[in-house]
Design an enzyme around this catalytic site. Structure first.
Site, short mmCIF file in Angstrom:
data_model
loop_
_atom_site.label_atom_id
_atom_site.label_comp_id
_atom_site.label_asym_id
_atom_site.label_seq_id
_atom_site.Cartn_x
_atom_site.Cartn_y
_atom_site.Cartn_z
N LYS A 205 0.82 -1.21 0.00
CA LYS A 205 0.00 0.00 0.00
C LYS A 205 0.85 1.26 0.00
CE LYS A 205 -4.35 -1.95 1.26
NZ LYS A 205 -5.36 -2.27 2.25
N ARG A 240 -3.43 -10.04 4.82
CA ARG A 240 -3.83 -10.14 3.40
C ARG A 240 -2.69 -9.61 2.56
NH1 ARG A 240 -6.08 -6.89 -0.42
NH2 ARG A 240 -7.66 -7.79 -1.78
N1 HH2 Z 1 -7.34 -4.00 0.73
C1 HH2 Z 1 -7.66 -4.02 -0.59
C2 HH2 Z 1 -8.76 -4.77 -1.03
N2 HH2 Z 1 -9.49 -5.52 -0.17
N3 HH2 Z 1 -9.90 -6.28 2.02
C3 HH2 Z 1 -9.60 -6.29 3.33
N4 HH2 Z 1 -10.31 -7.02 4.19
N5 HH2 Z 1 -8.55 -5.54 3.82
C4 HH2 Z 1 -7.79 -4.77 3.02
O1 HH2 Z 1 -6.87 -4.08 3.53
C5 HH2 Z 1 -8.08 -4.74 1.61
C6 HH2 Z 1 -9.17 -5.52 1.15
C7 HH2 Z 1 -6.85 -3.24 -1.57
O2 HH2 Z 1 -5.79 -4.00 -2.09
P1 HH2 Z 1 -5.82 -4.69 -3.54
O3 HH2 Z 1 -6.89 -5.72 -3.61
O4 HH2 Z 1 -4.48 -5.20 -3.89
O5 HH2 Z 1 -6.10 -3.49 -4.51
P2 HH2 Z 1 -7.33 -3.07 -5.41
O6 HH2 Z 1 -8.43 -2.61 -4.51
O7 HH2 Z 1 -6.77 -1.94 -6.27
O8 HH2 Z 1 -7.75 -4.26 -6.23
#
Ligand code: HH2
Length: 262
Positions: A205, A240
């Site tokens: 992040k 995660r």
């Molecule tokens: N962060 C993201 C997405 N889902 N779910 C939970 N429970 N906690 C988190 O911190 C979280 C989440 C964002 O990360 P990522 O999926 O890699 O990115 P994007 O939203 O751009 O797909």
């Protein structure tokens, strides 16, 4: 929890696993590397992102959940969605858990999870992804996030979801600036007082880039592993992450030291 993003626009791996076959292969590799849960998501919620429609999100995640279920019948699969309609079909297709960054904002979500007897992650977010990073504000970020999660936990239980099926997440980076993220991570151990497992997602992040001077999200591995080590040392049950192998290897070392055994 290993991340399987089936999106064209996720902040660190958008477009890399967009077709179902590639996404399934990626998920199976993360299981080999030691993931206990795979989190399949079809909507990027990065700052500034636009929402995706139900049909589009389903078209992205269902073939991947079905493929993972076939390829790894025993694996725990979660679907990363805010939409009850997507959660419902994903659970029918073989997902076990709903990872809801809206923590039940969709009025049908708790019912869908309760009826399916599924697990659920309740995450805190201030605002909506499109504008959440514009100017996030809190009087006391830790107290406010904890208060929100306490309320949502009670709502979920009242809707019929067993407490033993719930998990909370402070939502690192979701309507939070650097100071907010650091305050939440510093106090992350206190979230265990809510009486359910705690999940944290710091992987790649922006705040890690800010602290370690790495603009490229894929280059934030070391900072991400550091955050995962910090979280688990504070009692967080699940992290995660995008980079499962390096995280698992680091956590094995920390775990052995903490438990006084090889
Ligand atoms: N962060 C993201 C997405 N889902 N779910 C939970 N429970 N906690 C988190 O911190 C979280 C989440 C964002 O990360 P990522 O999926 O890699 O990115 P994007 O939203 O751009 O797909």
């Amino acid at each position: 929890m290993g991340i399987v993003n089936v999106t064209p626009d996720s902040f660190s791996d958008g477009g890399m696993f967009e077709d179902a076959e590639t996404a399934v292969k990626h998920g199976l590799r993360l299981l080999d590397e030691g993931a206990d849960v795979l989190d399949v998501g079809g909507e990027s919620t990065r700052p500034g992102s636009d929402p995706v429609g139900v049909e589009e999100e389903l078209a992205r995640v269902l073939p991947v959940i079905e493929g993972l279920r076939r390829g790894a019948p025993e694996a725990l699969l979660s679907v990363d969605t805010r939409k009850a309609a997507v959660a419902s079909e994903a659970l029918a297709a073989g997902a076990d858990v709903v990872n809801d960054i809206g923590a039940g904002t969709d009025p049908d979500m708790f019912d869908v999870v309760a009826t399916a007897g599924a697990g659920m992650v309740l995450m805190h977010m201030q605002g909506e992804p499109k504008h959440m990073q514009a100017d996030p504000r809190y009087d006391d970020v830790v107290a406010e996030v904890r208060g929100f999660l306490t309320d949502r936990l009670e709502m979920a239980v009242a809707a019929g979801i067993g407490r033993d099926r719930l998990c909370v997440d402070p939502g690192i980076g979701f309507g939070k600036n650097l100071e907010h993220n650091l305050a939440l991570l510093r106090a992350i151990g206190s979230f265990r007082e809510l009486g359910v497992p705690v999940l944290a997602g710091a992987s790649r992040k922006r705040f890690i880039g800010e602290l370690s001077g790495t603009d490229d999200p894929a280059g934030r591995l070391d900072g991400s592993v550091a955050a995962a080590v910090w979280c688990t040392s504070q009692g967080v049950e699940m992290v995660r992450v995008h980079d499962v192998g390096p995280t698992v290897r680091a956590l094995r070392v920390v775990d052995a030291i903490a438990r006084e055994r090889p």
